[in-house]
Design a protein around this motif. Structure first.
Motif, PDB file in Angstrom:
ATOM      1  N   ILE A  35      33.694  35.926  52.019  1.00  0.00           N
ATOM      2  CA  ILE A  35      33.859  37.292  51.502  1.00  0.00           C
ATOM      3  C   ILE A  35      35.054  37.364  50.555  1.00  0.00           C
ATOM      4  O   ILE A  35      34.975  37.973  49.486  1.00  0.00           O
ATOM      5  N   ILE A  36      36.158  36.717  50.938  1.00  0.00           N
ATOM      6  CA  ILE A  36      37.344  36.719  50.072  1.00  0.00           C
ATOM      7  C   ILE A  36      37.029  36.054  48.736  1.00  0.00           C
ATOM      8  O   ILE A  36      37.403  36.561  47.674  1.00  0.00           O
ATOM      9  N   MET A  37      36.340  34.923  48.762  1.00  0.00           N
ATOM     10  CA  MET A  37      36.001  34.224  47.517  1.00  0.00           C
ATOM     11  C   MET A  37      35.058  35.063  46.657  1.00  0.00           C
ATOM     12  O   MET A  37      35.181  35.088  45.436  1.00  0.00           O
ATOM     13  N   LEU A  38      34.119  35.756  47.269  1.00  0.00           N
ATOM     14  CA  LEU A  38      33.203  36.622  46.528  1.00  0.00           C
ATOM     15  C   LEU A  38      33.969  37.761  45.853  1.00  0.00           C
ATOM     16  O   LEU A  38      33.747  38.056  44.672  1.00  0.00           O
ATOM     17  N   GLY A  74      36.366  40.114  41.035  1.00  0.00           N
ATOM     18  CA  GLY A  74      37.544  40.661  40.368  1.00  0.00           C
ATOM     19  C   GLY A  74      37.849  39.935  39.074  1.00  0.00           C
ATOM     20  O   GLY A  74      38.165  40.563  38.053  1.00  0.00           O
ATOM     21  N   ILE A  75      37.770  38.617  39.093  1.00  0.00           N
ATOM     22  CA  ILE A  75      38.011  37.821  37.879  1.00  0.00           C
ATOM     23  C   ILE A  75      37.005  38.181  36.793  1.00  0.00           C
ATOM     24  O   ILE A  75      37.367  38.322  35.618  1.00  0.00           O
ATOM     25  N   LEU A  76      35.744  38.348  37.173  1.00  0.00           N
ATOM     26  CA  LEU A  76      34.728  38.720  36.180  1.00  0.00           C
ATOM     27  C   LEU A  76      35.028  40.080  35.559  1.00  0.00           C
ATOM     28  O   LEU A  76      34.870  40.266  34.342  1.00  0.00           O
ATOM     29  N   PHE A  77      35.439  41.053  36.372  1.00  0.00           N
ATOM     30  CA  PHE A  77      35.779  42.372  35.838  1.00  0.00           C
ATOM     31  C   PHE A  77      36.980  42.295  34.902  1.00  0.00           C
ATOM     32  O   PHE A  77      37.012  42.947  33.851  1.00  0.00           O
ATOM     33  N   ILE A  78      37.982  41.509  35.263  1.00  0.00           N
ATOM     34  CA  ILE A  78      39.164  41.355  34.413  1.00  0.00           C
ATOM     35  C   ILE A  78      38.779  40.706  33.081  1.00  0.00           C
ATOM     36  O   ILE A  78      39.216  41.142  32.013  1.00  0.00           O
ATOM     37  N   MET A  79      37.953  39.674  33.147  1.00  0.00           N
ATOM     38  CA  MET A  79      37.527  39.001  31.924  1.00  0.00           C
ATOM     39  C   MET A  79      36.742  39.949  31.031  1.00  0.00           C
ATOM     40  O   MET A  79      36.926  39.966  29.810  1.00  0.00           O
ATOM     41  N   GLU A  80      35.876  40.772  31.639  1.00  0.00           N
ATOM     42  CA  GLU A  80      35.112  41.721  30.852  1.00  0.00           C
ATOM     43  C   GLU A  80      36.027  42.767  30.212  1.00  0.00           C
ATOM     44  O   GLU A  80      35.849  43.139  29.047  1.00  0.00           O
ATOM     45  N   ALA A  81      37.026  43.221  30.954  1.00  0.00           N
ATOM     46  CA  ALA A  81      37.955  44.213  30.407  1.00  0.00           C
ATOM     47  C   ALA A  81      38.768  43.644  29.255  1.00  0.00           C
ATOM     48  O   ALA A  81      39.153  44.387  28.344  1.00  0.00           O
ATOM     49  N   LYS A  82      39.029  42.359  29.258  1.00  0.00           N
ATOM     50  CA  LYS A  82      39.793  41.721  28.180  1.00  0.00           C
ATOM     51  C   LYS A  82      38.913  41.309  27.003  1.00  0.00           C
ATOM     52  O   LYS A  82      39.391  40.761  26.023  1.00  0.00           O
ATOM     53  N   GLY A  83      37.598  41.531  27.126  1.00  0.00           N
ATOM     54  CA  GLY A  83      36.697  41.263  26.021  1.00  0.00           C
ATOM     55  C   GLY A  83      36.123  39.862  25.992  1.00  0.00           C
ATOM     56  O   GLY A  83      35.550  39.454  24.981  1.00  0.00           O
ATOM     57  N   VAL A  84      36.255  39.115  27.049  1.00  0.00           N
ATOM     58  CA  VAL A  84      35.676  37.764  27.094  1.00  0.00           C
ATOM     59  C   VAL A  84      34.163  37.895  27.236  1.00  0.00           C
ATOM     60  O   VAL A  84      33.681  38.663  28.052  1.00  0.00           O
ATOM     61  N   ARG A  85      33.454  37.132  26.409  1.00  0.00           N
ATOM     62  CA  ARG A  85      31.990  37.167  26.474  1.00  0.00           C
ATOM     63  C   ARG A  85      31.437  35.812  26.810  1.00  0.00           C
ATOM     64  O   ARG A  85      31.868  34.815  26.434  1.00  0.00           O
TER      65      ARG A  85
END
Length: 52
Positions: A33-36, A41-52
């Motif tokens: 659960i922690i890893m999920l 969270g990492i995916l949301f951060i990357m999306e917010a920074k504009g990584v595609r």
């Protein structure tokens, strides 16, 4: 990688120590659960920074 590592460890643990599948699932669940949550969270951060 984490999933495949756990698969190998689960097989070894199950055969060597006679641990039930339910006990292994119970013990691995918090880590899974922690890893999920971390990966999500990492995916949301990357999306917010504009990584595609």
């Amino acid at each position: 990688m984490s999933g495949s590592l756990f698969s190998g460890v689960n097989i070894i643990t199950h055969h060597q120590f006679k641990v039930s599948n339910r006990a292994m699932l119970r013990d691995n669940m918090p880590y899974s659960i922690i890893m999920l949550l971390f990966a999500t969270g990492i995916l949301f951060i990357m999306e917010a920074k504009g990584v595609r």
